[in-house]
Design a protein around this motif. Structure first.
Motif: not given
Length: 442
Positions: A407-432
């Protein structure tokens, strides 16, 4: 495809194979180890959780090593350390077993970080050889001998993106499958060797030695032609503060961390869960094999889908759904369907890992930025992942039931989905970086 490129792809395959054999073989033979050394739960945590902690602690060293040597040189050293650490596990000594396991985990930690960088370097080298007129692009023809970004080179960005997706898929598919292969083979191999499980632990060093030899040959090929992009000497030039201030870097890190927590918890405890329900050790180990083999399907396909999209948010949520279904199945105690639950968990795991590794390149401007992002994601991510097996084991010890841990692992799927949705946005890391410099398919 030229023989040089074929060998590079083969090297990626054997490299990925060597990164999870340590964990799969230990998981399958946990009961043998505990019985022989009379090891309690605290001692066994050194073999189940200690290596995962090392994955996080030692991953931070990747940037420093890459400033001093080329990525292939560093990886040769990592694979040698993994091979030696794996081999000495055959010695009948508890301190040697623990030390060898942790040493191998340290090598795997740095290799994990540099996996996406190796993929990017090979894709760059592959493309640099395809100059119009079938002439190789030389270093001298690049402005100031700088690294070409994946969109700056004189080739179609879609071609680079497809190649990046293809090679990332190959690497993550092999990584995903290797733990299951070791888990599924270790018990039958032990039985065929009249119970010589220590020899089985040590024999898993052989594929790693092959990987080290292939990496050394690949490094020599790059050095001979001078066509390998120069990543060393530049990684971390913007300092660690840059990546730590990047929201997209933190989103990738969170997604990587939670999916790793899920993966290592399942690797550590899934066979034990079913053994405690009356399934014999060999069959329980084969469930982990089924999980790993099924993960190959999504590990191969998700990166290709991801590189064809400008945003990967929906895809990130989609790859979490099979894990939710699989955990609900395990929670239901419908053991006759255990194989199906394992397959669903594998499909989720393969998609999550391959997407996390793909995002490390898609959200970075250059190989240098990819190295910084990968280092952060795997340093912080694996420290988070180390909590998974510990929490699951502690909850089981407190309740004497596995359902609360699942059940603990099942609960952790929620923050994983949220983090993935944010990471999937069109934004980039890099100084230039500007928005149009991101890598994507057409």
């Amino acid at each position: 495809m030229k023989s040089r490129t074929v060998f590079a792809v083969f090297t990626v395959v054997v490299f990925g194979l060597g990164l999870r054999l340590l964990f799969g073989s230990t998981s399958a033979l946990t009961s043998n180890i505990a019985a022989f050394y009379s090891a309690g739960s605290v001692s066994m945590a050194l073999l189940t959780t200690g290596p995962v902690i090392f994955l996080g602690v030692c991953a931070a060293a990747a940037g420093s090593l890459l400033r001093r040597a080329r990525v292939t040189h560093v990886l040769v050293g990592c694979l040698i350390l993994v091979a030696v650490g794996t081999a000495v596990r055959a010695v009948p000594s508890w301190p040697v077993l623990v030390a060898g396991t942790l040493a191998a985990a340290a090598g795997i930690a740095v290799a994990n970080v540099l996996g996406p960088v190796l993929v990017r370097v090979i894709v760059q080298e592959w493309s640099l050889r395809e100059r119009p007129g079938k002439q190789e692009w030389s270093l001298q023809e690049r402005p100031g001998e700088q690294e070409w970004s994946l969109r700056e080179r004189p080739e179609s960005p879609a071609v680079s993106a497809r190649r990046l997706g293809l090679l990332t898929g190959v690497l993550t598919a092999v990584i995903s499958a290797s733990a299951g292969v070791a888990s599924g083979v270790s018990v039958p191999l032990t039985e065929s060797l009249d119970g010589a499980w220590r020899w089985v632990l040590g024999l898993w060093a052989v594929p790693v030695v092959i990987a080290a030899l292939c990496m050394a040959l690949l490094s020599r090929m790059f050095a001979r032609t001078g066509s390998s992009p120069a990543v060393s000497g530049s990684v971390g030039s913007r300092g660690s503060s840059g990546v730590l201030r990047s929201p997209v870097a933190w989103a990738v890190t969170a997604f990587m961390g939670v999916q790793s927590l899920m993966a290592y918890s399942l690797i550590a405890w899934l066979p034990t869960i079913y053994q405690d329900r009356g399934v014999d050790a060999a069959a329980a180990g084969l469930l982990l094999t089924a999980l790993s083999v099924s993960s190959v399907v999504t590990a191969l396909t998700v990166p290709n889908v991801a590189t064809g999209l400008s945003r990967q948010s929906v895809l990130a949520v989609a790859v979490v759904l099979p894990t939710v279904a699989g955990l609900l199945g395990v929670l239901s105690s419908a053991d006759s369907w255990a194989l199906l639950w394992a397959v669903l968990l594998g499909l989720g795991q393969g998609g999550q890992l391959s997407l996390a590794m793909t995002l490390m390149n898609l959200r970075a401007a250059t190989a240098r930025d990819a190295a910084s992002l990968s280092s952060m994601a795997q340093t912080v991510g694996y420290m988070l992942a180390a909590c998974g097996p510990v929490v699951c084991g502690a909850v089981h010890s407190a309740t004497q039931r596995w359902e609360p841990s699942v059940l603990f692992l099942l609960v952790m799927t929620a923050p994983m989905a949220v983090a993935g949705a944010v990471a999937g946005r069109r934004a980039f890391y890099g100084g230039d970086v500007r928005q149009e410099t991101g890598v994507r398919g057409s």
